[in-house]
Design a protein around this motif. Structure first.
Motif, short mmCIF file in Angstrom:
data_model
loop_
_atom_site.label_atom_id
_atom_site.label_comp_id
_atom_site.label_asym_id
_atom_site.label_seq_id
_atom_site.Cartn_x
_atom_site.Cartn_y
_atom_site.Cartn_z
N MET A 385 0.83 -1.21 0.00
CA MET A 385 0.00 0.00 0.00
C MET A 385 0.86 1.26 0.00
O MET A 385 0.59 2.21 -0.74
N VAL A 386 1.90 1.27 0.82
CA VAL A 386 2.78 2.44 0.90
C VAL A 386 3.51 2.64 -0.42
O VAL A 386 3.69 3.78 -0.88
N ALA A 387 3.92 1.54 -1.06
CA ALA A 387 4.66 1.65 -2.32
C ALA A 387 3.79 2.22 -3.43
O ALA A 387 4.30 2.85 -4.37
N GLU A 388 2.47 2.04 -3.34
CA GLU A 388 1.57 2.51 -4.39
C GLU A 388 1.02 3.91 -4.11
O GLU A 388 0.19 4.41 -4.87
N GLU A 389 1.46 4.56 -3.03
CA GLU A 389 0.96 5.90 -2.71
C GLU A 389 1.37 6.90 -3.77
O GLU A 389 2.45 6.82 -4.36
N SER A 390 0.51 7.86 -3.99
CA SER A 390 0.81 8.95 -4.91
C SER A 390 1.17 10.20 -4.11
O SER A 390 1.03 10.24 -2.89
N PHE A 391 1.61 11.24 -4.82
CA PHE A 391 1.99 12.49 -4.18
C PHE A 391 0.81 13.13 -3.44
O PHE A 391 0.94 13.65 -2.35
N GLU A 392 -0.37 13.07 -4.06
CA GLU A 392 -1.53 13.72 -3.45
C GLU A 392 -2.20 12.84 -2.40
O GLU A 392 -2.99 13.34 -1.59
N ASN A 393 -1.97 11.54 -2.41
CA ASN A 393 -2.71 10.64 -1.54
C ASN A 393 -1.75 9.76 -0.74
O ASN A 393 -1.39 8.66 -1.16
N VAL A 394 -1.30 10.28 0.41
CA VAL A 394 -0.45 9.51 1.32
C VAL A 394 -1.33 8.99 2.45
O VAL A 394 -2.06 9.75 3.08
#
Length: 448
Positions: A385-394
């Motif tokens: 899940m952490v690896a798939e985070e985007s800049f806007e959605n942490v």
């Protein structure tokens, strides 16, 4: 006073020396087992290694345990850090007095390449001014690998940056505020370094390219390797096949011809015959114990694979919760026996080599009342899940817990935080700062 004799009958449980040795034998890994068997062969003239045709496996040595001319013995050991430094010191233009100081400093290098003593401490031992030690140390800090002879992380990075001609005032401020960098407080870093987002992004990229432990690139000590005790391979008819590797499991035989010849020459009641009988009993015990050890490991491994077959087929996300009692109850063994079998024993699988203990993980309850989930599999999901985070959605820890609950995994926020910290994953605030910096830095690079 009247004296009398009486008989008292009671039961007690005791461990014979051979039973104790059998327990120790079960705990040994392959190198320890081979060493133990070699010692037994030296003590017992009735034992010899079984001559067998080697069965090579992919990526494994086919050297028999009794063959001391292993391939590894013909391979030159890699150069150690201390050898590398000593060769450079010998070619450096030192005076005899300076060379003595340099060798003393080199003797205090640890395996990471850092200096394990202060200049004042070494100056006191050598009875010289600390300035002389500092001067020689400054010369040694120009040796290879870059960053060697540092006394702190900041000094290690500074040495490498100076050799790259990149140690400007902004970099000096950055290396002086590594604690702020560890907190990922980039706003404070920009103020203290006097740079903008793009410059800080470039500086951090340079810091990431440095080696905080330059000595780790060198070999230290004897080579270590993991030798699998069993191999798990797909069976042609479906399922999995578990077998010990015949080339690593020591196999010994009794020298019957030698025993018969010596027995014929000595008296039946002589000390020599008593010694031969003891050797024969020890030999029979060792052969039986080795066979029982191999069967026990295979039996435990079979049950582990039966319960974790989904992991072998689909990966760590399908690892099931498992404990020692679950395996012990199925194969009718005590938990302590299963614990000894799984300690320091390894299984080779198509997904890699794993310690048998790896397959035993804590169960996490399902929020939907279904099967429990393995803690290792849950950690794998959090990391994904952490690896798939985007800049806007942490994702925060609460949001990760909510997503896990949607997947049927009932995990508290504090447990999510504990798993995240154990995997060295920063908090959502730190990840958001880092991703924002990377985003702004990349935007600046595209604009330029």
């Amino acid at each position: 006073m009247k004296s009398s004799l009486s008989l008292l009958q009671k039961q007690s449980l005791g461990l014979s020396p051979q039973l104790i040795q059998s327990i120790r034998l079960l705990q040994m890994n392959i190198p320890e087992l081979n060493q133990f068997v070699a010692q037994e062969l030296e003590r017992n003239p009735l034992l010899e290694y079984a001559k067998r045709r080697d069965l090579p496996r992919q990526g494994k040595s086919s050297t028999a345990p009794g063959d001391h001319r292993a391939f590894e013995e013909f391979v030159a050991l890699p150069e150690t850090l201390h050898d590398h430094v000593a060769s450079q010191i010998s070619f450096t233009a030192f005076t005899p007095h300076e060379r003595l100081i340099a060798n003393v400093l080199a003797g205090h290098l640890d395996d990471t390449g850092w200096l394990g003593a202060s200049a004042s401490e070494l100056a006191g031992k050598l009875n010289i001014p600390p300035a002389e030690v500092e001067r020689v140390l400054g010369i040694l800090q120009h040796l290879d690998p870059p960053g060697i002879f540092a006394r702190s992380l900041g000094e290690c990075l500074e040495i490498q940056l100076r050799q790259r001609d990149r140690f400007d005032p902004a970099m000096a401020a950055l290396t002086a505020n590594l604690d702020v960098l560890a907190r990922r407080d980039f706003r404070t870093l920009k103020v203290r370094c006097g740079v903008d987002d793009e410059d800080l992004f470039d500086m951090l990229q340079e810091i990431r390219a440095l080696d905080p432990k330059p000595g780790n690139a060198f070999h230290s000590g004897a080579p270590e390797c993991i030798v699998p005790d069993v191999w798990a391979t797909p069976s042609p008819g479906g399922g999995w096949q578990i077998e010990p590797d015949p080339n690593t499991q020591p196999k010994v035989l009794i020298k019957h011809t030698y025993l018969k010849e010596v027995s014929r020459r000595v008296g039946k009641k002589s000390k020599e015959m008593t010694f031969l009988n003891e050797c024969l009993q020890n030999a029979l015990w060792l052969i039986s114990s080795l066979d029982q050890r191999a069967k026990t490991i295979v039996k435990v491994s079979n049950e582990i694979v039966r319960q974790q077959h989904a992991f072998l087929e689909y990966g760590v996300a399908h690892l099931r919760p498992l404990n020692l009692k679950a395996v012990a109850d199925v194969i009718n063994m005590h938990e302590s026996t299963v614990s000894r079998v799984t300690s320091n024993k390894y299984m080779h699988t198509p997904r890699g080599v794993f310690e048998l203990k790896y397959f035993f993980t804590v169960a996490i309850a399902s929020s939907e009342g279904g099967d429990a989930h393995s803690a290792e599999a849950v950690r794998h999901r959090i990391k994904a899940m952490v690896a798939e985070e985007s800049f806007e959605n942490v994702l925060s820890d609460d949001e990760i817990a909510d997503r896990l609950k949607e997947d049927g995994i009932d995990l508290a926020r504090r447990t999510v935080a504990k798993y995240r910290e154990a995997m060295n994953v920063p908090s959502s605030i730190q990840r958001r700062r880092e991703k924002r910096l990377w985003h702004n830095g990349n935007q600046g690079l595209r604009a330029s």
